[in-house]
Write an enzyme that holds these catalytic residues in place. Structure first.
Site, PDB file in Angstrom:
ATOM      1  N   THR A   1      13.693  79.451  12.701  1.00 16.20           N
ATOM      2  CA  THR A   1      13.736  77.850  13.197  1.00 16.20           C
ATOM      3  C   THR A   1      13.936  77.587  14.495  1.00 16.20           C
ATOM      4  O   THR A   1      13.212  76.677  15.259  1.00 16.20           O
ATOM      5  CB  THR A   1      14.751  77.204  12.340  1.00 16.20           C
ATOM      6  OG1 THR A   1      14.978  77.457  10.790  1.00 16.20           O
ATOM      7  CG2 THR A   1      14.866  75.713  12.299  1.00 16.20           C
ATOM      8  N   THR A   2      14.802  78.254  15.192  1.00 18.18           N
ATOM      9  CA  THR A   2      15.090  77.897  16.703  1.00 18.18           C
ATOM     10  C   THR A   2      13.985  78.174  17.397  1.00 18.18           C
ATOM     11  O   THR A   2      13.877  77.542  18.385  1.00 18.18           O
ATOM     12  CB  THR A   2      16.246  78.735  17.025  1.00 18.18           C
ATOM     13  OG1 THR A   2      17.419  78.353  16.064  1.00 18.18           O
ATOM     14  CG2 THR A   2      16.867  78.356  18.582  1.00 18.18           C
TER      15      THR A   2
ATOM     16  N   TYR B   1      10.690  72.352   0.890  1.00 16.52           N
ATOM     17  CA  TYR B   1       9.790  71.233   0.107  1.00 16.52           C
ATOM     18  C   TYR B   1       9.516  71.170  -1.366  1.00 16.52           C
ATOM     19  O   TYR B   1       9.663  70.169  -1.948  1.00 16.52           O
ATOM     20  CB  TYR B   1       8.435  71.063   1.059  1.00 16.52           C
ATOM     21  CG  TYR B   1       7.630  69.851   0.843  1.00 16.52           C
ATOM     22  CD1 TYR B   1       8.113  68.632   1.286  1.00 16.52           C
ATOM     23  CD2 TYR B   1       6.600  69.755  -0.084  1.00 16.52           C
ATOM     24  CE1 TYR B   1       7.324  67.525   0.974  1.00 16.52           C
ATOM     25  CE2 TYR B   1       5.813  68.795  -0.556  1.00 16.52           C
ATOM     26  CZ  TYR B   1       6.204  67.436   0.206  1.00 16.52           C
ATOM     27  OH  TYR B   1       5.383  66.461  -0.167  1.00 16.52           O
TER      28      TYR B   1
ATOM     29  N   TYR C   1      17.396  83.506   3.798  1.00 16.29           N
ATOM     30  CA  TYR C   1      17.875  82.353   4.921  1.00 16.29           C
ATOM     31  C   TYR C   1      18.304  81.190   4.013  1.00 16.29           C
ATOM     32  O   TYR C   1      17.309  80.570   3.416  1.00 16.29           O
ATOM     33  CB  TYR C   1      16.944  82.213   5.889  1.00 16.29           C
ATOM     34  CG  TYR C   1      17.423  81.071   6.748  1.00 16.29           C
ATOM     35  CD1 TYR C   1      18.775  80.664   7.029  1.00 16.29           C
ATOM     36  CD2 TYR C   1      16.480  80.910   7.644  1.00 16.29           C
ATOM     37  CE1 TYR C   1      19.145  79.524   7.974  1.00 16.29           C
ATOM     38  CE2 TYR C   1      16.885  79.356   8.586  1.00 16.29           C
ATOM     39  CZ  TYR C   1      18.134  79.022   8.502  1.00 16.29           C
ATOM     40  OH  TYR C   1      18.241  78.122   9.632  1.00 16.29           O
TER      41      TYR C   1
ATOM     42  N   ARG D   1      17.581  71.897   5.755  1.00 19.38           N
ATOM     43  CA  ARG D   1      16.316  71.685   5.925  1.00 19.38           C
ATOM     44  C   ARG D   1      15.381  71.916   4.689  1.00 19.38           C
ATOM     45  O   ARG D   1      14.102  71.561   4.888  1.00 19.38           O
ATOM     46  CB  ARG D   1      15.787  72.789   6.884  1.00 19.38           C
ATOM     47  CG  ARG D   1      16.310  72.718   8.383  1.00 19.38           C
ATOM     48  CD  ARG D   1      16.070  73.550   9.403  1.00 19.38           C
ATOM     49  NE  ARG D   1      16.604  73.290  10.841  1.00 19.38           N
ATOM     50  CZ  ARG D   1      15.870  72.683  11.560  1.00 19.38           C
ATOM     51  NH1 ARG D   1      14.727  72.171  11.478  1.00 19.38           N
ATOM     52  NH2 ARG D   1      16.470  72.216  12.756  1.00 19.38           N
TER      53      ARG D   1
ATOM     54  N   LYS E   1      21.576  85.012   5.537  1.00 21.93           N
ATOM     55  CA  LYS E   1      22.015  84.128   6.502  1.00 21.93           C
ATOM     56  C   LYS E   1      22.403  82.972   5.942  1.00 21.93           C
ATOM     57  O   LYS E   1      21.438  82.276   5.128  1.00 21.93           O
ATOM     58  CB  LYS E   1      21.018  83.902   7.472  1.00 21.93           C
ATOM     59  CG  LYS E   1      21.269  82.908   8.513  1.00 21.93           C
ATOM     60  CD  LYS E   1      20.122  82.690   9.447  1.00 21.93           C
ATOM     61  CE  LYS E   1      20.617  81.401  10.591  1.00 21.93           C
ATOM     62  NZ  LYS E   1      19.369  81.116  11.310  1.00 21.93           N
TER      63      LYS E   1
ATOM     64  N   ILE F   1      24.284  84.599  13.079  1.00 19.07           N
ATOM     65  CA  ILE F   1      23.017  84.592  13.689  1.00 19.07           C
ATOM     66  C   ILE F   1      22.997  83.205  14.122  1.00 19.07           C
ATOM     67  O   ILE F   1      23.165  81.956  13.800  1.00 19.07           O
ATOM     68  CB  ILE F   1      21.725  84.646  12.610  1.00 19.07           C
ATOM     69  CG1 ILE F   1      21.514  85.831  11.819  1.00 19.07           C
ATOM     70  CG2 ILE F   1      20.395  83.972  13.607  1.00 19.07           C
ATOM     71  CD1 ILE F   1      20.438  85.814  10.795  1.00 19.07           C
TER      72      ILE F   1
END
Length: 297
Positions: free
Chosen positions: A49-50, A111, A137, A142, A165, A207
């Site tokens: 994501t980052t 989604y 993850y 999100r 994560k 992380i």
């Protein structure tokens, strides 16, 4: 360190630097990878994501992974490969496997809001088709859906599902996974500010977003926790708490890129729909870096 010697300690969720022409600045990225290695981080996490991965082309993803391997000093690489479709993850892993990674970080599908059985079949199918080691993850803020402790532990029984994560912020849920996870399954904090509490409970590491800015301090925090030096861990934790908090005053990675630009590491450029930090966020990051003693200007 921890139950899994590879996926433990401090891993950095690497940002993607862009130049003023909106191209990936691969030379700067190589410098950032070297900086992480020099700071002693335990593993590297590109294309998460980052990294603004949804805004990257396939060619750019391959270039970033190749550069991570070339300059990563032999550190284990956990490469993001998530998608909101199972077929999309399979395509990503097939493409990225051309370069090679030690494992793939796969987000719970976003989604679509699948059921727990759908989440289980998503990960088990990816494992069956690819045979690649996978780290789950979980970031419901999100994705819109949470993977429960029960589903995580069910997946943890499958050889090749090597860790999670956890960024749900649900301490009871994460604790249940830590307590009942099998040997070789790593539980990693997905939130910097929960590193101390989760590792004190038995998690294997983090992380980290903040380690883009302060890799030495994050590595020191995780080392102190791994060796039960709680006095040092608390001291470092409290010194880093403003950074942990302020890296999320706007959507990640907007603030962390602002901070890195202040340190002269990158240009403060993001790709739409993400935009550069507001003046307020820049001022917050300036003060945060000053307080940490890593920005003098």
């Amino acid at each position: 360190m921890g139950r899994n010697n590879i996926w433990s300690g401090c891993g950095t969720a690497l940002i993607t630097p862009f130049d003023d022409e909106d191209q990936v600045d691969i030379d700067v990225y190589a410098d950032l990878v070297r900086r992480q290695v020099d700071a002693g981080v335990d593993f590297l996490v590109p294309l998460g994501t980052t990294a603004e991965t949804p805004n990257l082309s396939d060619r750019e993803k391959l270039s970033i992974l190749k550069t991570t391997k070339e300059y990563g000093g032999g550190k284990p690489i956990l490469c993001g490969a998530g998608s909101n479709s199972t077929a999309g993850v399979l395509r990503n892993i097939e493409m990225l496997s051309e370069v090679g990674a030690d494992a793939f970080l796969v987000v719970v599908p976003y989604y679509n809001k699948p059921t727990q059985q759908g989440i289980y079949e998503h990960f088990s199918t990816i494992l069956e088709v690819t045979g690649k080691p996978l780290v789950i993850y979980n970031v419901p803020g999100r994705t819109g859906v949470n993977i429960t402790a029960e589903t995580t532990l069910r997946l943890a029984q499958l050889p090749g599902i090597v860790g999670i994560k956890e960024a749900s912020g649900n301490y009871a849920q994460i604790s249940a996974v830590i307590r009942d996870a099998p040997e070789g399954f790593s539980v990693l904090s997905g939130n910097d500010d929960e590193t101390l509490s989760l590792m004190a409970t038995g998690a294997d590491g983090v992380i980290s977003v903040a380690s883009n800015i302060a890799p030495v301090l994050m590595t020191q925090l995780v080392r102190a926790l791994a060796y039960n030096d709680m006095e040092a861990a608390r001291r470092i934790h409290y010194s880093l708490m403003p950074l942990f908090r302020n890296c999320f005053v706007e959507s990640n990675p907007i603030p962390v890129k602002a901070g890195m630009s202040l340190l002269g590491l990158i240009r403060n450029n993001l790709r739409l729909p993400l935009t550069s930090a507001t003046e307020s966020t820049m001022n917050i990051m300036k003060q945060t870096l000053k307080d940490l003693g890593i920005w003098k200007s």
